[in-house]
Design a protein around this motif. Sequence first.
Motif, PDB file in Angstrom:
ATOM      1  N   TYR A  60      10.347   5.675  -1.006  1.00  0.00           N
ATOM      2  CA  TYR A  60       9.623   4.695  -0.209  1.00  0.00           C
ATOM      3  C   TYR A  60       8.192   5.156   0.029  1.00  0.00           C
ATOM      4  CZ  TYR A  60      14.294   2.977   0.926  1.00  0.00           C
ATOM      5  OH  TYR A  60      15.565   2.475   0.846  1.00  0.00           O
ATOM      6  N   SER A  61       7.304   4.184   0.175  1.00  0.00           N
ATOM      7  CA  SER A  61       5.965   4.523   0.605  1.00  0.00           C
ATOM      8  C   SER A  61       6.011   4.883   2.088  1.00  0.00           C
ATOM      9  CB  SER A  61       5.015   3.349   0.381  1.00  0.00           C
ATOM     10  OG  SER A  61       5.331   2.281   1.260  1.00  0.00           O
ATOM     11  N   ASP A  62       5.062   5.663   2.528  1.00  0.00           N
ATOM     12  CA  ASP A  62       5.032   6.075   3.934  1.00  0.00           C
ATOM     13  C   ASP A  62       4.907   4.877   4.870  1.00  0.00           C
ATOM     14  OD1 ASP A  62       3.129   9.138   3.341  1.00  0.00           O
ATOM     15  OD2 ASP A  62       5.288   8.711   3.206  1.00  0.00           O
ATOM     16  N   SER A  63       4.256   3.823   4.402  1.00  0.00           N
ATOM     17  CA  SER A  63       4.003   2.672   5.263  1.00  0.00           C
ATOM     18  C   SER A  63       5.258   1.865   5.575  1.00  0.00           C
ATOM     19  CB  SER A  63       2.944   1.773   4.638  1.00  0.00           C
ATOM     20  OG  SER A  63       3.385   1.275   3.387  1.00  0.00           O
ATOM     21  N   VAL A  64       6.306   2.006   4.776  1.00  0.00           N
ATOM     22  CA  VAL A  64       7.522   1.216   5.008  1.00  0.00           C
ATOM     23  C   VAL A  64       8.738   2.075   5.300  1.00  0.00           C
ATOM     24  CG1 VAL A  64       6.631  -0.560   3.465  1.00  0.00           C
ATOM     25  CG2 VAL A  64       8.309   1.092   2.606  1.00  0.00           C
ATOM     26  N   LYS A  65       8.604   3.377   5.165  1.00  0.00           N
ATOM     27  CA  LYS A  65       9.732   4.288   5.374  1.00  0.00           C
ATOM     28  C   LYS A  65      10.294   4.108   6.780  1.00  0.00           C
ATOM     29  CE  LYS A  65       9.076   8.079   3.323  1.00  0.00           C
ATOM     30  NZ  LYS A  65       8.544   9.410   2.962  1.00  0.00           N
TER      31      LYS A  65
END
Length: 124
Positions: A60-65
């Motif tokens: 996952y990208s950090d923005s949606v984790k």
Amino acid sequence: QVHLVESGGGLVQAGGSLRLSCTISGRTMSNDDLGWFRQAPGREREFVAAISWMRGRTRYSDSVKGRFSISREDAKNTMYLQMNSVEPADSAVYYCALRSAVLPISEITGYEYWGQGTQVTVSS
């Protein structure tokens, strides 16, 4: 011929949930990776999440984790993106993509096939 079709986009209020689907046809899924990407107006396309079809490994990208969850359903040849606690910054066209699993799941490049996209709009 490989086709990817996204569905499930729409308008949702901030803090709400939405589930996107990506159905794959024309390919027997095996050692492949599937990914979700998004692109907002005036911005570059960005990676959201990925899953390896065979082993189920995810990234996952950090923005949606912690808010989004990616999964797949073998019997339906379909991948999902469960989006929870959505924010206005999540508004974008969401695309699913497929590649042969020759790269680590952490690598976000190399996707060969793309869907047409589904619009997600989060209202504040």
